[in-house]
Motif scaffolding. Structure first.
Motif, short mmCIF file in Angstrom:
data_model
loop_
_atom_site.label_atom_id
_atom_site.label_comp_id
_atom_site.label_asym_id
_atom_site.label_seq_id
_atom_site.Cartn_x
_atom_site.Cartn_y
_atom_site.Cartn_z
N CYS A 65 0.83 -1.22 0.00
CA CYS A 65 0.00 0.00 0.00
C CYS A 65 0.86 1.26 0.00
N VAL A 66 1.94 1.25 0.79
CA VAL A 66 2.84 2.40 0.82
C VAL A 66 3.48 2.60 -0.56
N TYR A 67 3.85 1.51 -1.22
CA TYR A 67 4.44 1.60 -2.56
C TYR A 67 3.44 2.23 -3.53
N ILE A 68 2.19 1.80 -3.46
CA ILE A 68 1.16 2.35 -4.35
C ILE A 68 0.97 3.85 -4.08
N ASP B 210 2.53 12.32 -6.29
CA ASP B 210 3.64 13.27 -6.26
C ASP B 210 3.18 14.71 -6.20
N ASP B 211 1.87 14.90 -5.91
CA ASP B 211 1.33 16.25 -5.78
C ASP B 211 0.74 16.40 -4.39
N PRO B 212 1.08 17.48 -3.67
CA PRO B 212 0.55 17.66 -2.32
C PRO B 212 -0.97 17.65 -2.27
N GLY B 213 -1.61 18.17 -3.32
CA GLY B 213 -3.07 18.17 -3.37
C GLY B 213 -3.64 16.76 -3.41
N ASP B 214 -2.99 15.87 -4.17
CA ASP B 214 -3.44 14.48 -4.23
C ASP B 214 -3.33 13.81 -2.85
N LEU B 215 -2.25 14.13 -2.14
CA LEU B 215 -2.07 13.54 -0.81
C LEU B 215 -3.14 14.04 0.15
N VAL B 216 -3.50 15.30 0.06
CA VAL B 216 -4.57 15.85 0.91
C VAL B 216 -5.90 15.17 0.59
N ILE C 79 -0.98 9.36 7.85
CA ILE C 79 -0.21 9.84 9.01
C ILE C 79 0.75 8.77 9.52
N ALA C 80 0.25 7.56 9.70
CA ALA C 80 1.05 6.49 10.31
C ALA C 80 2.28 6.14 9.48
N ASN C 81 2.20 6.31 8.17
CA ASN C 81 3.31 5.94 7.30
C ASN C 81 4.13 7.14 6.82
N GLY C 82 3.84 8.31 7.39
CA GLY C 82 4.65 9.49 7.10
C GLY C 82 4.71 9.85 5.63
N LEU C 83 3.57 9.76 4.93
CA LEU C 83 3.59 10.00 3.48
C LEU C 83 3.91 11.45 3.13
N ALA C 84 3.48 12.39 3.97
CA ALA C 84 3.81 13.80 3.71
C ALA C 84 5.32 14.02 3.81
N LYS C 85 5.93 13.41 4.81
CA LYS C 85 7.39 13.53 4.96
C LYS C 85 8.10 12.88 3.79
N GLN C 86 7.64 11.70 3.37
CA GLN C 86 8.28 11.02 2.25
C GLN C 86 8.21 11.84 0.97
N LEU C 87 7.07 12.50 0.77
CA LEU C 87 6.93 13.32 -0.43
C LEU C 87 7.86 14.52 -0.38
N CYS C 88 8.04 15.12 0.81
CA CYS C 88 8.99 16.22 0.98
C CYS C 88 10.41 15.77 0.66
N LEU C 89 10.80 14.62 1.20
CA LEU C 89 12.16 14.13 1.00
C LEU C 89 12.41 13.76 -0.45
N LYS C 90 11.38 13.26 -1.11
CA LYS C 90 11.51 12.88 -2.52
C LYS C 90 11.77 14.11 -3.39
N HIS D 15 3.29 14.83 10.63
CA HIS D 15 2.41 14.97 9.47
C HIS D 15 1.96 16.42 9.31
N LYS D 16 1.59 17.05 10.40
CA LYS D 16 1.12 18.44 10.34
C LYS D 16 2.22 19.36 9.81
N VAL D 17 3.45 19.17 10.30
CA VAL D 17 4.55 20.04 9.89
C VAL D 17 4.94 19.79 8.43
N TYR D 18 5.09 18.52 8.05
CA TYR D 18 5.54 18.23 6.69
C TYR D 18 4.46 18.52 5.65
N ALA D 19 3.18 18.36 6.03
CA ALA D 19 2.10 18.72 5.11
C ALA D 19 2.11 20.22 4.86
#
Length: 381
Positions: free
Chosen positions: A20-23, A28-34, A48-59, A98-102
């Motif tokens: 699921c995390v891979y999918i 790659d768009d912040p709006g899609d993640l929201v 939140i649990a998988n830190g997807l906002a942080k991962q997108l920032c780092l990517k 999540h709040k900070v990286y989003a």
């Protein structure tokens, strides 16, 4: 009559977490993640649990890998207390991150702040023909004349047109998203034919000092008379851009925005095109350099944690609107403070230029009232 009942399956509840995390990593768009986090409570918790906002920032901005601490200014640092279980503490940390990286994602990708020049100081040049009259500090003046004299940096002459030159600048403190670097070659209006001493190509590097303590003592005496390239580690390198032999400010847009935490910029000027008639040697001369970036201040601040150069990120939620909606500096006191600092630095630049004109950095200088208009006309943020 047969009724067909469509069964809807939530893949997050059917597949392994790693799958699921891979999918979800293809968002790659912040709006899609929201939008994904708003599908349901399960999806929200998964993001939140998988830190997807942080991962997108780092990517998008690998420079953020060095962050080791995140703080929301209004909440302070989280301290474990006896009443809280490890699970509760872990959930609070995940929600905070999540709040900070989003919010950081929004600021990085949707900022409407007008780009500003984020050069703080000129550090050094690989060579200078006539120091201090042709010092690299002159390249921070947007005009090719200052107090009725030519204002530019000049390399030493070379018989080999392939010999490169390097200019190094200190960038402003804080978080900046750098998008463009502009360079204006110098037109020698005082020489026959008004030759333009441009380079063939230009390349940019961004990095930090190898030893902050070592470079710190040198920064008290700017610009440096000797090359300083060996004092830095360059963590970003741009592609080469062709430069044209024209007397105009030439924009070089980076392929992707680069996140810079303070730091230093090296400009590599590759190849020479103009030979000086007087001595038959090739020179490179630059009139003006400008680095355009969008500050994430006052919504975000970054502190360097020595000696490992790790980063601590502090978020001010009440100031996020100032970054996203481009609030004027009159509405945000901390933006006014930033612009006041930039004005003070430009005044310091004028003093440096005047010292150079009067033959040496230690001589006093005198303002001429008749020249106030010319000076003020060149004072641009």
């Amino acid at each position: 009559m047969d009724l067909k009942v469509e069964t809807q399956v939530d893949f997050l509840q059917c597949l392994e977490t790693d799958v699921c995390v891979y999918i979800m990593s293809f968002l790659d768009d912040p709006g899609d993640l929201v939008r994904a986090s708003a599908v349901s409570r399960v999806w929200h918790q998964f993001v939140i649990a998988n830190g997807l906002a942080k991962q997108l920032c780092l990517k998008a901005f690998p420079q953020l890998y060095n962050i080791i601490d995140v703080v929301i200014a209004s909440e302070g640092t989280m301290n474990p207390i006896a009443e809280k279980t490890n699970n509760v503490m872990e959930r609070e940390i995940l929600e905070r991150d999540h709040k900070v990286y989003a919010a950081l994602l929004q600021a990085l990708t949707r900022s409407k702040v007008t780009p500003k020049d984020c050069i703080a100081n000129a550090i050094s040049a690989s060579s200078t023909d006539n120091y201090p009259d042709e010092s690299v500090v002159n390249t921070l003046n947007p005009r090719d004349r200052f107090i009725r004299r030519a204002s530019y940096w000049s390399s030493k002459g070379q018989s080999n047109p392939e010999v490169p030159e390097m200019l190094i600048y200190k960038l402003r403190a804080g978080l900046w998203v750098i998008t463009e670097i502009d360079i204006q070659p110098f037109e020698a209006f005082f020489q026959p034919g008004k030759p333009i001493y441009s380079a063939k190509f230009v390349r940019f590097r961004i990095g930090h000092p190898k030893s902050p303590r070592e470079i710190g003592s040198d920064l008290d005496r700017l610009p440096l008379e000797r090359p300083a390239d060996d004092k830095f580690v360059w963590t970003y390198t741009s592609p080469e851009f062709p430069m044209v032999q024209e007397n105009r400010l030439q924009p070089f847009k980076l392929p992707k925005p680069v996140l810079c935490v303070g730091g230093y910029l090296q400009i590599e000027l590759l190849g020479r095109v103009q030979r000086q008639e007087m001595d038959g040697l090739f020179y490179i001369c630059v009139c003006y350099v400008r680095v355009l970036g969008r500050p994430l201040f006052p919504a975000f601040e970054m502190d360097m944690v020595e000696p490992d150069r790790k980063l601590s990120l502090k978020y001010y939620p009440e100031n996020l609107t100032a970054v996203l909606e481009s609030s004027s500096s009159t509405e945000v006191p901390r933006l006014r403070h930033l612009e006041a600092e930039m004005l003070a630095e430009r005044l310091g630049l004028l003093e440096d230029l005047l010292r150079g004109i009067q033959q040496g950095p230690n001589n006093p200088f005198i303002w001429d009232e008749d020249e106030d208009d010319e000076i003020n006309g060149g004072l641009v943020l």
